[in-house]
Design an enzyme around this catalytic site. Structure first.
Site, PDB file in Angstrom:
ATOM      1  N   ASP A 118       1.067  13.350 -10.820  1.00  0.00           N
ATOM      2  CA  ASP A 118       2.199  13.528 -11.741  1.00  0.00           C
ATOM      3  C   ASP A 118       2.331  14.935 -12.312  1.00  0.00           C
ATOM      4  O   ASP A 118       3.267  15.202 -13.072  1.00  0.00           O
ATOM      5  CB  ASP A 118       2.086  12.500 -12.881  1.00  0.00           C
ATOM      6  CG  ASP A 118       0.705  12.508 -13.529  1.00  0.00           C
ATOM      7  OD1 ASP A 118       0.126  13.600 -13.723  1.00  0.00           O
ATOM      8  OD2 ASP A 118       0.193  11.416 -13.843  1.00  0.00           O
ATOM      9  N   HIS A 137      -5.000  14.019  -4.344  1.00  0.00           N
ATOM     10  CA  HIS A 137      -4.071  13.061  -3.723  1.00  0.00           C
ATOM     11  C   HIS A 137      -2.651  13.608  -3.625  1.00  0.00           C
ATOM     12  O   HIS A 137      -1.704  12.841  -3.483  1.00  0.00           O
ATOM     13  CB  HIS A 137      -4.097  11.714  -4.459  1.00  0.00           C
ATOM     14  CG  HIS A 137      -5.383  10.960  -4.261  1.00  0.00           C
ATOM     15  ND1 HIS A 137      -5.800   9.934  -5.077  1.00  0.00           N
ATOM     16  CD2 HIS A 137      -6.344  11.087  -3.311  1.00  0.00           C
ATOM     17  CE1 HIS A 137      -6.964   9.467  -4.649  1.00  0.00           C
ATOM     18  NE2 HIS A 137      -7.325  10.156  -3.587  1.00  0.00           N
TER      19      HIS A 137
HETATM   20  C1  BJW Z   1      -8.384   4.234 -19.230  1.00  0.00           C
HETATM   21  C2  BJW Z   1      -7.295   4.173 -20.043  1.00  0.00           C
HETATM   22  C3  BJW Z   1      -7.353   4.938 -21.179  1.00  0.00           C
HETATM   23  C4  BJW Z   1      -6.870   2.828 -18.325  1.00  0.00           C
HETATM   24  N1  BJW Z   1      -8.426   5.656 -21.374  1.00  0.00           N
HETATM   25  N2  BJW Z   1      -9.453   4.931 -19.366  1.00  0.00           N
HETATM   26  C5  BJW Z   1     -15.019   3.910   2.343  1.00  0.00           C
HETATM   27  C6  BJW Z   1     -15.316   2.664   1.849  1.00  0.00           C
HETATM   28  C7  BJW Z   1     -14.297   1.743   1.617  1.00  0.00           C
HETATM   29  C8  BJW Z   1     -12.968   2.064   1.892  1.00  0.00           C
HETATM   30  C9  BJW Z   1     -12.672   3.305   2.378  1.00  0.00           C
HETATM   31  C10 BJW Z   1     -13.691   4.211   2.593  1.00  0.00           C
HETATM   32  N3  BJW Z   1     -13.124   5.348   3.060  1.00  0.00           N
HETATM   33  C11 BJW Z   1     -11.802   5.184   3.127  1.00  0.00           C
HETATM   34  C12 BJW Z   1     -11.482   3.946   2.725  1.00  0.00           C
HETATM   35  C13 BJW Z   1     -10.079   3.426   2.679  1.00  0.00           C
HETATM   36  C14 BJW Z   1      -9.343   3.862   1.422  1.00  0.00           C
HETATM   37  C15 BJW Z   1     -10.040   3.251   0.211  1.00  0.00           C
HETATM   38  O1  BJW Z   1     -10.768   3.887  -0.527  1.00  0.00           O
HETATM   39  N4  BJW Z   1      -9.770   2.004  -0.083  1.00  0.00           N
HETATM   40  C16 BJW Z   1     -10.367   1.345  -1.264  1.00  0.00           C
HETATM   41  C17 BJW Z   1      -9.247   0.675  -2.037  1.00  0.00           C
HETATM   42  C18 BJW Z   1     -11.471   0.436  -0.833  1.00  0.00           C
HETATM   43  N5  BJW Z   1      -9.308   5.303   1.282  1.00  0.00           N
HETATM   44  C19 BJW Z   1      -8.440   6.059   1.960  1.00  0.00           C
HETATM   45  O2  BJW Z   1      -7.661   5.558   2.748  1.00  0.00           O
HETATM   46  C20 BJW Z   1      -8.447   7.554   1.698  1.00  0.00           C
HETATM   47  N6  BJW Z   1      -8.498   8.243   2.922  1.00  0.00           N
HETATM   48  C21 BJW Z   1      -9.640   8.427   3.611  1.00  0.00           C
HETATM   49  O3  BJW Z   1     -10.714   8.096   3.184  1.00  0.00           O
HETATM   50  O4  BJW Z   1      -9.478   9.024   4.834  1.00  0.00           O
HETATM   51  C22 BJW Z   1     -10.535   8.931   5.795  1.00  0.00           C
HETATM   52  C23 BJW Z   1     -10.414   7.590   6.481  1.00  0.00           C
HETATM   53  C24 BJW Z   1      -9.224   7.223   7.053  1.00  0.00           C
HETATM   54  C25 BJW Z   1      -9.087   5.966   7.650  1.00  0.00           C
HETATM   55  C26 BJW Z   1     -10.159   5.064   7.629  1.00  0.00           C
HETATM   56  C27 BJW Z   1     -11.352   5.462   7.035  1.00  0.00           C
HETATM   57  C28 BJW Z   1     -11.471   6.731   6.461  1.00  0.00           C
HETATM   58  C29 BJW Z   1      -7.133   7.988   1.041  1.00  0.00           C
HETATM   59  C30 BJW Z   1      -6.901   7.354  -0.290  1.00  0.00           C
HETATM   60  C31 BJW Z   1      -5.576   7.829  -0.912  1.00  0.00           C
HETATM   61  C32 BJW Z   1      -5.236   7.051  -2.168  1.00  0.00           C
HETATM   62  N7  BJW Z   1      -3.938   7.399  -2.627  1.00  0.00           N
HETATM   63  C33 BJW Z   1      -3.408   6.830  -3.862  1.00  0.00           C
HETATM   64  C34 BJW Z   1      -1.863   6.916  -3.804  1.00  0.00           C
HETATM   65  C35 BJW Z   1      -1.454   8.375  -3.991  1.00  0.00           C
HETATM   66  C36 BJW Z   1       0.018   8.567  -4.009  1.00  0.00           C
HETATM   67  C37 BJW Z   1       0.650   8.098  -5.259  1.00  0.00           C
HETATM   68  O5  BJW Z   1       0.380   8.659  -6.354  1.00  0.00           O
HETATM   69  O6  BJW Z   1       1.443   7.177  -5.142  1.00  0.00           O
HETATM   70  O7  BJW Z   1      -3.909   7.512  -4.988  1.00  0.00           O
HETATM   71  S1  BJW Z   1      -3.934   5.154  -4.153  1.00  0.00           S
HETATM   72  C38 BJW Z   1      -4.040   5.288  -5.911  1.00  0.00           C
HETATM   73  O8  BJW Z   1      -5.418   5.074  -6.339  1.00  0.00           O
HETATM   74  C39 BJW Z   1      -3.716   6.758  -6.217  1.00  0.00           C
HETATM   75  C40 BJW Z   1      -4.780   7.077  -7.215  1.00  0.00           C
HETATM   76  O9  BJW Z   1      -4.986   8.486  -7.295  1.00  0.00           O
HETATM   77  C41 BJW Z   1      -5.978   6.322  -6.745  1.00  0.00           C
HETATM   78  C42 BJW Z   1      -7.065   6.139  -7.768  1.00  0.00           C
HETATM   79  O10 BJW Z   1      -6.650   5.356  -8.817  1.00  0.00           O
HETATM   80  P1  BJW Z   1      -7.267   5.553 -10.255  1.00  0.00           P
HETATM   81  O11 BJW Z   1      -6.904   6.880 -10.797  1.00  0.00           O
HETATM   82  O12 BJW Z   1      -8.700   5.225 -10.261  1.00  0.00           O
HETATM   83  O13 BJW Z   1      -6.409   4.498 -11.078  1.00  0.00           O
HETATM   84  P2  BJW Z   1      -6.664   2.927 -11.386  1.00  0.00           P
HETATM   85  O14 BJW Z   1      -5.401   2.354 -11.875  1.00  0.00           O
HETATM   86  O15 BJW Z   1      -7.337   2.251 -10.289  1.00  0.00           O
HETATM   87  O16 BJW Z   1      -7.719   2.970 -12.595  1.00  0.00           O
HETATM   88  C43 BJW Z   1      -7.410   3.417 -13.888  1.00  0.00           C
HETATM   89  C44 BJW Z   1      -8.691   3.473 -14.682  1.00  0.00           C
HETATM   90  O17 BJW Z   1      -8.416   4.014 -15.956  1.00  0.00           O
HETATM   91  C45 BJW Z   1      -9.338   2.088 -14.922  1.00  0.00           C
HETATM   92  O18 BJW Z   1     -10.741   2.207 -14.717  1.00  0.00           O
HETATM   93  C46 BJW Z   1      -9.043   1.794 -16.388  1.00  0.00           C
HETATM   94  O19 BJW Z   1     -10.091   1.047 -17.002  1.00  0.00           O
HETATM   95  C47 BJW Z   1      -8.976   3.194 -16.940  1.00  0.00           C
HETATM   96  N8  BJW Z   1      -8.093   3.360 -18.085  1.00  0.00           N
HETATM   97  N9  BJW Z   1      -6.358   3.272 -19.451  1.00  0.00           N
HETATM   98  C48 BJW Z   1      -9.456   5.651 -20.494  1.00  0.00           C
HETATM   99  N10 BJW Z   1      -6.316   4.896 -22.003  1.00  0.00           N
END
Ligand code: BJW
Length: 271
Positions: free
Chosen positions: A112, A127
């Site tokens: 953002d 990202h």
């Molecule tokens: C507060 C609060 C307050 C709330 N104060 N705290 C290895 C193992 C398992 C899976 C995989 C792996 N390697 C790859 C994968 C697949 C996949 C993956 O990880 N999947 C998992 C879901 C299991 N990863 C990928 O595909 C990645 N690519 C990759 O690894 O390439 C190599 C590869 C390719 C193919 C196969 C294998 C390997 C790419 C991942 C890209 C993610 N993109 C997104 C979308 C971006 C575009 C967009 O903005 O629309 O990024 S997904 C989404 O999640 C976004 C975020 O940046 C990301 C992380 O989310 P985040 O920031 O953690 O948010 P939330 O909502 O989950 O959490 C919020 C937190 O805040 C919570 O903890 C709350 O408690 C807290 N909170 N309010 C303090 N006020």
């Protein structure tokens, strides 16, 4: 018995005052303080889909209109959002420490641009950004803050599950304006199954290796490879401090844990 992370601000501030290279890893919880929805909360759904259903190259090739509606919704929300107390405290910390020859880098999963708006200078957006586009034909990457990004998306993107799909023909979706190209544009963000930009990742690795203190703020740490950044620092014996409203399984591996909204904890920690 594993030692529990400490929650003492005085102890943290002692470590913080000695640190010369601080890496701050941020996630959607930071932007929640600017009223943007997080990904994995109930509010993170858009219509009947979760992020994993929309943020993929497959979803975009099946239904570019739907995915663009989703990103249009996000862009409009992010354009209206203002940096929170957390964004501001992080930016002020960087500016203050720079005077003392110390560095702060923000490694953010957020797309953002609110860290930039708050005035942070040293930012690695792992990202990508909602405000860049990439052409599927010529590969051109462009900065784009237009609202709406194209006429056909005006008034579209309502997150209500009962709203009708816009079904915009691809020729009316955002198109490349490079001379003679006119290719379909996509948001320049990293989708599931896509690799992170290798130049950005190389810089992240360098910062993670060089830092002597790491903060992990408002991320669920479930999305790889970003989920490994803080544990990688901790495994070198470098202190990691986590700030989140709730603890997660890896929290116990860190030196500090400050529970609560990061707009309350971070300004105290970085004051
Ligand atoms: C507060 C609060 C307050 C709330 N104060 N705290 C290895 C193992 C398992 C899976 C995989 C792996 N390697 C790859 C994968 C697949 C996949 C993956 O990880 N999947 C998992 C879901 C299991 N990863 C990928 O595909 C990645 N690519 C990759 O690894 O390439 C190599 C590869 C390719 C193919 C196969 C294998 C390997 C790419 C991942 C890209 C993610 N993109 C997104 C979308 C971006 C575009 C967009 O903005 O629309 O990024 S997904 C989404 O999640 C976004 C975020 O940046 C990301 C992380 O989310 P985040 O920031 O953690 O948010 P939330 O909502 O989950 O959490 C919020 C937190 O805040 C919570 O903890 C709350 O408690 C807290 N909170 N309010 C303090 N006020």
């Amino acid at each position: 018995v594993e030692p529990q992370p400490k929650s003492d601000f005085a102890e943290f501030r002692d470590v913080f005052s000695k640190a010369k290279h601080i890496a701050i890893i941020t996630g959607a919880g930071v932007s929640a303080e600017s009223s943007l929805p997080t990904f994995r909360a109930a509010s993170g759904h858009w219509r009947k889909w979760k992020t994993q259903d929309l943020a993929t190259p497959q979803a975009f090739s099946r239904n570019s209109s739907r995915v663009w509606e989703f990103y249009h919704y996000w862009r409009e929300l992010a354009l209206k959002a203002k940096p929170s107390a957390v964004h501001v405290a992080i930016a002020e910390c960087e500016a203050r420490l720079r005077q003392q020859g110390r560095t702060v880098v923000v490694i953010t999963q957020n797309t953002d641009e609110l860290h930039r708006q708050a005035g942070s200078k040293h930012i690695l957006e792992v990202h990508g950004s909602l405000f860049r586009t990439r052409c599927l034909s010529c590969g051109d990457v462009d900065v784009n803050h237009h609202s709406p990004i194209c006429a056909a998306l005006q008034g579209k993107g309502d997150p209500d599950p009962n709203s009708t799909e816009a079904d915009i023909p691809v020729e009316h979706l955002p198109r490349c304006d490079e001379r003679g190209c006119d290719g379909l544009l996509r948001p320049d963000v990293i989708w599931f199954g896509e690799t992170l930009d290798s130049h950005v990742l190389t810089k992240v690795e360098k910062e993670l290796d060089a830092c002597d203190l790491c903060l992990l703020v408002g991320t669920a740490s479930v999305v790889f490879p970003a989920a490994m950044f803080a544990p990688q620092v901790a495994s070198r014996g470098v202190p990691v401090a986590e700030f989140n409203i709730r603890p997660r399984p890896s929290t116990s591996r860190f030196t500090f844990y400050f529970q609560g909204p990061c707009a309350e904890t971070i300004p105290i920690a970085l004051a």
